[in-house]
Design a protein around this motif. Structure first.
Motif, PDB file in Angstrom:
ATOM      1  N   TRP A 117       0.839  -1.219   0.000  1.00 62.27           N
ATOM      2  CA  TRP A 117       0.000   0.000   0.000  1.00 62.27           C
ATOM      3  C   TRP A 117       0.868   1.262   0.000  1.00 62.27           C
ATOM      4  O   TRP A 117       0.568   2.228  -0.689  1.00 62.27           O
ATOM      5  N   ARG A 151      -6.022  -5.670   9.958  1.00 60.58           N
ATOM      6  CA  ARG A 151      -5.930  -4.721  11.072  1.00 60.58           C
ATOM      7  C   ARG A 151      -4.484  -4.279  11.300  1.00 60.58           C
ATOM      8  O   ARG A 151      -4.196  -3.091  11.457  1.00 60.58           O
ATOM      9  N   ILE A 204      -3.165  -2.140   8.205  1.00 55.45           N
ATOM     10  CA  ILE A 204      -3.725  -0.795   8.062  1.00 55.45           C
ATOM     11  C   ILE A 204      -3.106   0.160   9.100  1.00 55.45           C
ATOM     12  O   ILE A 204      -2.924   1.345   8.848  1.00 55.45           O
ATOM     13  N   GLN A 205      -2.759  -0.418  10.273  1.00 54.20           N
ATOM     14  CA  GLN A 205      -2.114   0.394  11.310  1.00 54.20           C
ATOM     15  C   GLN A 205      -0.773   0.957  10.875  1.00 54.20           C
ATOM     16  O   GLN A 205      -0.295   1.929  11.420  1.00 54.20           O
ATOM     17  N   GLY A 265      -3.210   7.639   6.541  1.00 58.78           N
ATOM     18  CA  GLY A 265      -4.583   7.713   6.039  1.00 58.78           C
ATOM     19  C   GLY A 265      -4.676   7.543   4.527  1.00 58.78           C
ATOM     20  O   GLY A 265      -5.660   7.000   4.019  1.00 58.78           O
ATOM     21  N   ARG A 319      -5.110   4.052   3.854  1.00 57.67           N
ATOM     22  CA  ARG A 319      -6.254   3.409   4.526  1.00 57.67           C
ATOM     23  C   ARG A 319      -7.535   3.476   3.696  1.00 57.67           C
ATOM     24  O   ARG A 319      -8.632   3.192   4.186  1.00 57.67           O
TER      25      ARG A 319
END
Ligand SMILES: *Cc1c(COP(=O)(O)O)cnc(C)c1O
Ligand code: SF4
Length: 450
Positions: free
Chosen positions: A311, A348, A351-352, A356, A359
């Motif tokens: 990501w 979880r 994504i942490q 943003g 996300r």
């Protein structure tokens, strides 16, 4: 950056014995790989073999797991059966029959894609078109029903082994334009496959150009679902019609429509080559947007740091993370699937690790018969442990964003394994869904629940 053009070359089951990179793998294992490749689709290409796979790291290299057949993908019984008849040099007909028997046990038609999502127009079913959610119509172009390589976990595998007739795919002359003209609620077209980007620019234009006419003012966005940016980035850089293709993208954008390349990226390694990054740059320079999605699967990307890194790289390259899917229950599912508990934890933790801007990836999401189900996580309500779930998209739009609860289950891998929490006998949508399934004609006849 010095990028040399490449001409695509495909590898199939027969090359498993002669590929020099596989020379260190034992003959027994190679035979087992061939046995699997006779049952499930296998296709790699020279970019994957020469630039993506780290051959010093096989068999655990993620791109090797992603594209090459592995013995563990079949049950020991089915695997031995195929190996045996390969050893006996059985005739092709016997191989095909045995392969088909095994295929039929691998749940080739999950989710009712074919039966329940095909719309009707003037009394005829529109083959090659799916209309499940109000705003978005899926189109399966006839010439785009294969891929530049096949993913080992592919949920569309039956169409690549000839188990499914390709009635599934539409012709450019088809009725879908008439259907779209009448359906003013549709804002998005999603060209999908296989991979529509296996088509020549000229063929792709036959589907896209007509949508730029004033009759289709209601179509705001054209999406193209593709793995090509990962599997064959030369498509956008050095292939002979690369410039023609990017010219088509530019025309869409100039006409005031949003063009979204829905890039299937399974692992950050697919973003790490000079050619992969060049392809992304060139696509984005046309004004098209790249959004990214992939299923989370065992042996390939079952680790939060792999997703976080993917990501982050996507955001750096200007791509927008979109979905993390849960793998469907089909094909070699036992090899690739994971309990929802584990999938939730991977999402979880991943994504942490990102800001943003990363996300925007929604997940974990199951694209299932009633709709797109997102598992928000695990909670405890008055002493009962539950999964908190809701619909991102649903056959009845009114089902969306109503959180509901399923009993905690360490083994469940799919919505179908989940039971309603708190002793309820059905999930809130199930009666309506059953009613829908008994109907022939489509989706939007469901009435909102109050
Ligand atoms: C995922 C999906 C879409 C697109 O849904 P979005 O939420 O708009 O991304 C459309 N049709 C079908 C059948 C889908 O599975
Ligand atoms: S790119 Fe998509 S359709 Fe093609 S093999 Fe991979 S998962 Fe299947």
């Amino acid at each position: 950056m010095n990028i040399q053009p490449k001409k695509i070359h495909f590898y199939s089951a027969k090359d498993i014995n002669s590929l020099p990179q596989l020379a260190n793998i034992s003959p027994e294992t190679r035979l087992a790989m061939q046995a699997v490749a006779k049952v499930l689709p296998f296709r790699a290409n020279n970019y994957i073999v020469e630039e993506l796979i780290d051959w010093g790291n096989i068999p655990d290299d993620p791109v090797f797991r992603l594209t090459f057949a592995h013995p563990e993908m079949l049950s020991p019984k089915d695997l031995n059966c195929m190996i045996q008849i390969l050893k006996e040099n059985a005739p092709e007909k016997v191989l095909q029959q045995t392969a088909n028997q095994i295929r039929l046990r691998l749940n080739p038609h999950p989710g009712g894609q074919k039966q329940h999502n095909v719309p009707y127009f003037e009394g005829k079913s529109l083959q090659g078109v799916q209309h499940k959610y109000q705003q978005t119509v899926l189109i399966f172009p006839t010439a785009g029903q294969h891929c530049h390589a096949y993913c080992t976990f592919c949920f569309r595998w039956p169409q690549f082994v000839g188990l499914e007739d390709l009635k599934f795919a539409t012709r450019e002359s088809g009725y879908f334009q008439d259907y779209l003209q009448q359906h003013r609620e549709v804002t998005d077209i999603l060209l999908t496959g296989g991979d529509p980007m296996t088509m020549k620019a000229r063929q792709l234009a036959l589907y896209i150009e007509p949508l730029l006419k004033p009759e289709f003012d209601h179509i705001q966005s054209i999406r193209i679902g593709t793995k090509s940016v990962a599997y064959w980035p030369y498509r956008y850089v050095t292939d002979h019609d690369a410039d023609q293709l990017l010219g088509l993208f530019e025309r869409v954008v100039q006409q005031g429509k949003h063009l979204a390349i829905m890039g299937h990226y399974t692992h950050w390694r697919e973003l790490d080559t000079a050619i992969a990054q060049k392809a992304i740059q060139r696509i984005r320079a046309t004004g098209a947007q790249i959004r990214t999605q992939a299923p989370v699967v065992s042996h390939i990307n079952d680790d939060p740091s792999t997703w976080a890194k993917m990501w982050q790289m996507q955001v750096s390259l200007g791509c927008i993370p979109y979905y993390m899917f849960v793998e469907r229950q089909t094909g070699a599912k036992e090899y690739f699937e994971m309990p929802l508990v584990k999938v939730c934890e991977i999402y979880r933790q991943a994504i942490q690790k990102v800001s943003g801007l990363g996300r925007t990836a929604r997940g974990p999401v199951m694209s299932a018969l009633p709709g797109k189900v997102q598992v928000h996580g695990i909670s405890e309500i008055q002493g009962e442990k539950v999964f908190v779930v809701s619909f991102l998209q649903a056959r009845n739009p009114d089902w969306c964003n109503r959180p509901f609860f399923a009993s905690f289950d360490t083994e469940a891998t799919w919505i179908g394994d989940l039971k309603p929490a708190f002793g309820e006998s059905k999930f809130f949508y199930e009666s309506q869904l059953e009613e829908f399934l008994t109907k022939k004609e489509v989706v939007r006849q469901l009435t909102p629940i109050s």
